[in-house]
Design an enzyme around this catalytic site. Structure first.
Site, PDB file in Angstrom:
ATOM      1  N   ASP A 187       0.818  -1.221   0.000  1.00 41.19           N
ATOM      2  CA  ASP A 187       0.000   0.000   0.000  1.00 41.19           C
ATOM      3  C   ASP A 187       0.853   1.274   0.000  1.00 41.19           C
ATOM      4  O   ASP A 187       1.676   1.464   0.885  1.00 41.19           O
ATOM      5  CB  ASP A 187      -0.862  -0.072   1.281  1.00 41.19           C
ATOM      6  CG  ASP A 187      -1.722   1.153   1.521  1.00 41.19           C
ATOM      7  OD1 ASP A 187      -1.969   1.911   0.581  1.00 41.19           O
ATOM      8  OD2 ASP A 187      -2.164   1.312   2.690  1.00 41.19           O
ATOM      9  N   HIS A 223      -3.613   4.487   6.865  1.00 41.25           N
ATOM     10  CA  HIS A 223      -2.523   3.941   6.056  1.00 41.25           C
ATOM     11  C   HIS A 223      -1.168   4.242   6.686  1.00 41.25           C
ATOM     12  O   HIS A 223      -0.985   5.281   7.320  1.00 41.25           O
ATOM     13  CB  HIS A 223      -2.552   4.535   4.645  1.00 41.25           C
ATOM     14  CG  HIS A 223      -3.842   4.286   3.932  1.00 41.25           C
ATOM     15  ND1 HIS A 223      -4.045   3.210   3.111  1.00 41.25           N
ATOM     16  CD2 HIS A 223      -5.002   4.977   3.938  1.00 41.25           C
ATOM     17  CE1 HIS A 223      -5.270   3.235   2.640  1.00 41.25           C
ATOM     18  NE2 HIS A 223      -5.875   4.307   3.123  1.00 41.25           N
TER      19      HIS A 223
END
Ligand SMILES: [Zn+2]
Ligand SMILES: [Zn+2]
Length: 552
Positions: free
Chosen positions: A193, A366
């Site tokens: 990611d 994130h």
């Protein structure tokens, strides 16, 4: 060792934020990872959603062994209601993710035919020559997983969306020991990611938000209205916890928020003390400092409850002095304008508004740079491919990988549609497949293409001119002067003279063209050319021109 190659093909999510979808193909087997949607950019006029183009998969439908979903966010599950009826493959996910998928599929009446399977972490699912295992990752929604995909050429690790929060609100922290173990055994490829690859350091823990919410509930003299994503279940939990501590009752406003909370309560992902949740009509007459509303609208979505409140258009909740509004989300890129306008409107009504720039009311889900580096160092992949992000995020993430010792030649920054081909010893880019955007507009999927969008852009820029031309049915002669109707082009009062001139000009052109006006395609082009030229000379604008013939 096998001679066949493993192909990895991103159909969405690379060089963009959203509509994540990655295809893995080995001989006669395909697995698909995630099926997300993207919210439209400002210039995609009238488009509700964007989903990936799956023509590559449609040509190989019989090879698809399953769709594996990492977690329940829109950019990972949102395309399922549109794509599943076409792909007809089983969908594997964790329990909460499946709950969210059910809600989505039901909304679009696509639930009955779906084959949904729950997977627990650690379990190995055989999908053709692939074997897929999930591991818990911490993210802004419970039940998020990363994937360990055992393939004939080696192990592939897919991070899902993740961060390394050691004190998460709900859900488990990222399973670092399993990743370290894999790193020792040898990993062929890591997909990781990149959403926050721009941010140095570590992402703060969810705990920070819990503390802020606690202060807000304690201090606010009136009602507290919290808006967030309906899928941000850990945030909803934090709001309920803080409300309970200060004896406030919680009212859920809006359909999608109500559906998601109910599902999460049923499945046990959300805990609410007895009696704390109430129906919105019960809030009437209660002291304001005992009320909390939770609602959607954190992205300024025009039909959401918060935006309706901001515009004095909500049937039950009217904003007033003393209200505290907490926007517990960051705007998705492209939505900033809408969100800012909503905040302005709320301030105008006398509310206090707390959002990410002025208070610690949101942390994102994130990992930042140090977390991304830690994952790379633990997994120690031979090859690395950054995923989930704009091109700059992917490039920065590639740089981080280099900094922790992955050779530059082993790092591959792909774009949607690229074919990445691997054997146990080699990796290379090997061509491209068709990929792109499919637009969802109201009930229709895919029939709004480039032309429709271009027309909408034209209309929005310079407006429209309709030229109505009456001709005699028998003789084909022009009857009277052509009529001109405009919308969004010029102020017709100011430009009456110009419009008048254009009517005369049209009449002359048609009468002099030497053909009977019944030859419609000819007249059509003639009218368009004439008006286009004339209006451009006069105004430097290019409205869309629609000639319209009436036979009388
Ligand atoms: Zn996510
Ligand atoms: Zn995501």
């Amino acid at each position: 060792m096998s001679k066949s190659k493993l192909k990895i093909i991103p159909l969405g999510g690379l060089s963009e934020i959203g509509k994540n979808m990655i295809v893995m193909e080995y001989e006669d087997d395909i697995i698909v990872i995630d099926a997300g949607l993207m919210f439209p950019e400002q210039e995609m006029l009238g488009i509700d959603l964007v989903i990936p183009d799956i023509s590559y998969l449609m040509e190989r439908r019989e090879k698809i062994r399953g769709i594996v979903i990492t977690h329940g966010h829109e950019d990972h599950i949102g395309a399922l209601p549109y794509l599943l009826p076409q792909l007809k493959a089983p969908v594997y996910s964790a329990k909460l993710t499946q709950g969210l998928i059910r809600v989505k599929l039901k909304e679009r009446k696509a639930l009955s035919e779906a084959n949904l399977k729950v997977v627990s972490t650690g379990e190995r699912i055989p999908l053709g020559k692939f074997e897929v295992e999930t591991f818990p990752v911490c993210h802004s929604i419970p039940d998020s997983v990363g994937l360990i995909i055992h393939t004939p050429v080696g192990t592939v690790v897919h991070s899902g969306d993740f961060k390394l929060d050691y004190t998460p609100v709900s859900g488990k922290p990222t399973d670092l020991s399993r990743l370290a173990q894999l790193g020792v055994q040898g990993v062929l490829l890591l997909l990781s990611d990149s959403t926050y690859a721009e941010l140095p350091g570590y992402t703060p823990s969810e705990k920070v938000v819990g503390e802020t919410l606690d202060h807000i509930m304690a201090d606010a003299s009136g009602r507290v209205i919290v808006t967030t994503f309906s899928s941000l279940i850990s945030r909803i939990q934090q709001v309920i916890d803080a409300a309970a501590k200060y004896q406030r009752r919680v009212f859920i406003v809006g359909r999608s928020m109500t559906d998601t909370t109910r599902m999460a309560l049923d499945l046990g992902y959300l805990n609410a003390p007895d009696g704390i949740l109430g129906r919105i009509d019960e809030a009437r007459g209660m002291p304001h400092n005992k009320i909390v509303f939770i609602t959607t609208g954190s992205q300024g979505e025009p039909t959401s409850a918060l935006v309706r409140m901001a515009n004095r258009d909500h049937p039950q909740v009217h904003i007033q002095h003393g209200d505290t509004i907490v926007i517990s989300a960051t705007p998705i890129p492209g939505n900033e304008g809408l969100v800012n306008r909503t905040i302005d409107n709320l301030f105008k009504q006398g509310a206090r508004v707390l959002y990410d720039k002025v208070a610690k009311v949101h942390v994102h889900g994130h990992g930042s740079q140090e977390e991304l580096k830690l994952l790379l160092s633990l997994v120690k992949p031979r090859y690395f491919m950054p995923i989930h992000g704009e091109y700059r995020h992917l490039s920065l993430h590639a740089g981080l990988a280099e900094s922790v010792g992955i050779p530059k030649d082993n790092i591959f920054v792909l774009e949607d549609g690229d074919i990445f081909e691997l054997s146990s010893q080699t990796a290379k880019l090997a061509g491209k497949v068709g990929s792109g955007n499919v637009y969802v507009d109201g009930l229709s999927v895919g029939d709004v293409g480039g032309i429709v969008l271009r027309n909408r852009k034209m209309l929005s820029k310079d407006g429209i001119v309709v030229a109505i031309i009456a001709v005699n049915r028998q003789t084909g002669q022009l009857v009277g002067r052509p009529d001109i109707v405009t919308r969004g082009f010029v102020n017709t009062r100011e430009f009456r003279k110009m419009i008048d001139e254009s009517r005369d000009l049209l009449a002359r052109t048609i009468n002099h063209s030497g053909v009977r006006a019944v030859e419609w395609s000819f007249v059509n082009n003639k009218v368009r050319d004439t008006l286009e030229k004339f209006y451009y000379e006069q105004t430097k604008r290019r409205p869309m021109i629609l000639p319209f013939m009436v036979k009388v």
